[in-house]
Enzyme design. Structure first.
Site, PDB file in Angstrom:
ATOM      1  N   ASP A   1       1.217  -0.949  -0.025  1.00  0.00           N
ATOM      2  CA  ASP A   1       0.253   0.059   0.283  1.00  0.00           C
ATOM      3  C   ASP A   1       1.351   1.340   0.085  1.00  0.00           C
ATOM      4  O   ASP A   1       0.631   1.746  -0.890  1.00  0.00           O
ATOM      5  CB  ASP A   1      -1.497   0.138   1.100  1.00  0.00           C
ATOM      6  CG  ASP A   1      -0.292  -0.177   2.506  1.00  0.00           C
ATOM      7  OD1 ASP A   1       0.631  -0.451   2.520  1.00  0.00           O
ATOM      8  OD2 ASP A   1      -0.875  -0.355   3.590  1.00  0.00           O
TER       9      ASP A   1
ATOM     10  N   ASP B   1      -5.594   0.076   5.896  1.00  0.00           N
ATOM     11  CA  ASP B   1      -6.368  -0.986   6.818  1.00  0.00           C
ATOM     12  C   ASP B   1      -8.121   0.563   7.109  1.00  0.00           C
ATOM     13  O   ASP B   1      -8.947  -0.554   7.447  1.00  0.00           O
ATOM     14  CB  ASP B   1      -5.549  -0.520   8.565  1.00  0.00           C
ATOM     15  CG  ASP B   1      -4.768  -1.508   8.199  1.00  0.00           C
ATOM     16  OD1 ASP B   1      -4.475  -2.223   6.860  1.00  0.00           O
ATOM     17  OD2 ASP B   1      -3.474  -1.695   9.104  1.00  0.00           O
TER      18      ASP B   1
HETATM   19  C1  GLA Z   1      -0.493  -2.496   8.753  1.00  0.00           C
HETATM   20  C2  GLA Z   1      -0.250  -1.568   8.056  1.00  0.00           C
HETATM   21  C3  GLA Z   1      -0.909  -0.925   6.256  1.00  0.00           C
HETATM   22  C4  GLA Z   1       0.465  -2.156   6.068  1.00  0.00           C
HETATM   23  C5  GLA Z   1       0.276  -3.640   6.073  1.00  0.00           C
HETATM   24  C6  GLA Z   1       1.455  -3.748   5.707  1.00  0.00           C
HETATM   25  O1  GLA Z   1      -1.598  -3.450   9.015  1.00  0.00           O
HETATM   26  O2  GLA Z   1      -1.271  -0.356   8.694  1.00  0.00           O
HETATM   27  O3  GLA Z   1      -0.855  -0.028   5.601  1.00  0.00           O
HETATM   28  O4  GLA Z   1       1.178  -1.878   5.166  1.00  0.00           O
HETATM   29  O5  GLA Z   1       0.372  -3.019   7.493  1.00  0.00           O
HETATM   30  O6  GLA Z   1       0.393  -4.561   4.436  1.00  0.00           O
END
Ligand code: GLA
Length: 385
Positions: free
Chosen positions: A36, A171
């Site tokens: 992301d 997320d």
């Molecule tokens: C955490 C971060 C997300 C993403 C994941 C790995 O959940 O909050 O933004 O980078 O790790 O994919």
């Protein structure tokens, strides 16, 4: 609103009339991790664990927060400095209020009670669920009309600023936009998001918690992000049009192998191949080809372990163990890694065999198996009349 939340609200803040109740779910990422913040693709789905929040507007500048599960209370005044290091939920809840006040969007405080069922620090989006529930509730009581992208971006900024985690947008967008029975494909560059129906009849999405907690704020997550930025600046010398690792391709990475060194080469390789896997996973969902989806999950885990180096021996053991059970189509670590959970796609009929196998590995593991049920999306669930 649950009776417990209502009672606690009344106990601390009096009659809840006029309060709104907001809900935001946790998420599990099916495939596409550490892509992301590299402008790449992700494919999370919401889970049937969520945060519920009761919020009423105040006339003064006070923000009073009660965490129902821990019976903790924090009182603060908007604009006044506060130590965010404790309790652990503080940056995600109070941070949203402070950020909105600083941006001039709210000018008074709130009374707030929250509770939640998303396991904390397990890689299931618990902090995003807190942020999104807070932002939705404040949006409703102050009539802010934040659109879902603005809201998710605000929540991500809060996480950077108040929790010190330089996370991407996955997320928060997943929690805000996720729908039951669907995965959410997000292009993290354009922020285009598509709901993809999950053809999982006769199958379960199963999360297994390793029990290992390593706070996301750990240097390791931010260090990975910094390594990606370094890789981008090296690659740009050869390919000036490159803006993020999303724009890299295998031949470019290999031509810069010496300058990247093994670790940054691995980070780039993971991002490039993982983006491709997410696109293929979407196609396999559209075809209803679950074995192909499972193989992509397995390949994603290998890449996260070998090239991105965010796995943990306990996660590898779980992925391996799940993979030995007939009827488990695929398994991978999910979220940031370093601990937390794995996610797997399992034929319904294979569930008892999987649980038996996990029990053989460790007695208390069967308590840490979450078969994802029907989730409910984020929203305002009630206005207390
Ligand atoms: C955490 C971060 C997300 C993403 C994941 C790995 O959940 O909050 O933004 O980078 O790790 O994919």
């Amino acid at each position: 609103m649950t009776v417990r939340a209502a009672k606690l609200f009344a106990e601390h803040f009096g009659d809840p009339t006029g309060a709104v109740v907001a809900r935001a779910p946790g998420r599990v990422n099916l495939i596409g991790d550490h892509t992301d913040y590299n402008d790449g693709f992700v494919l999370p789905m919401i889970i049937d664990r969520h945060v519920e929040m009761v919020v009423r507007r105040r006339l003064d500048q006070q923000v009073r927060i009660v965490a129902a599960d821990d019976r903790e209370r924090v009182d603060n005044t908007l604009g006044e400095p506060i130590d965010y290091s404790n309790p652990s939920w503080l940056p995600y809840v109070l941070g949203v209020a402070h950020e909105l006040a600083e941006r001039g969007r709210i000018s008074s405080g709130v009374d707030l009670v929250f509770r939640g069922t998303v396991p904390q620090g397990a890689g299931l989006g618990s902090s995003a669920a807190l942020e999104v529930a807070t932002a939705l509730a404040l949006d409703a009581v102050f009539n802010l009309w934040l659109n879902p992208i603005e809201l998710a971006e605000l929540c991500r900024d809060v996480e950077h600023r108040y929790a010190g985690v330089h996370c991407g947008i996955m997320d928060q967008l997943a929690s805000r936009l996720g729908r039951p029975g669907h995965a959410l494909f997000i292009d993290c560059r354009s922020l285009e998001a598509r709901h993809l129906p999950l053809p999982f009849e006769g199958h379960r999405v199963v999360i297994i918690d390793s029990g290992i907690r390593r706070r996301l704020a750990d240097e390791a997550y931010n260090a990975r992000r910094a390594e990606c930025e370094e890789a981008v600046s090296i690659l740009r010398k050869v390919e000036p049009s490159l803006n993020a690792l999303r724009d890299a391709y295998p031949a470019l990475l290999m031509s810069c192998e010496r300058r990247l060194f093994t670790d940054r080469l691995g980070r780039g390789w993971h991002v490039v191949t993982e983006n491709q896997r997410v696109l293929e996973a979407c196609e396999s969902l559209a075809r209803g080809d679950l074995p192909a989806f499972g193989r992509l999950m397995n390949a994603s885990h290998t890449s996260l372990r070998e090239d991105y180096e965010v796995s943990h021996p306990a996660l590898d053991r779980l992925v391996e163990t799940a993979g030995e059970v007939d009827g488990v189509l695929g398994a991978r670590l999910t979220g940031a890694g370093f601990g937390g959970c794995i996610v797997s796609l399992v034929k319904e009929a294979a569930m008892p065999a999987l649980e038996d196998r996990l029990r053989e590995l460790s007695k208390d593991l069967s308590n840490r198996v979450i078969a994802v049920g029907t989730a409910e999306g984020a929203g305002i669930t009630e206005v207390v009349a």
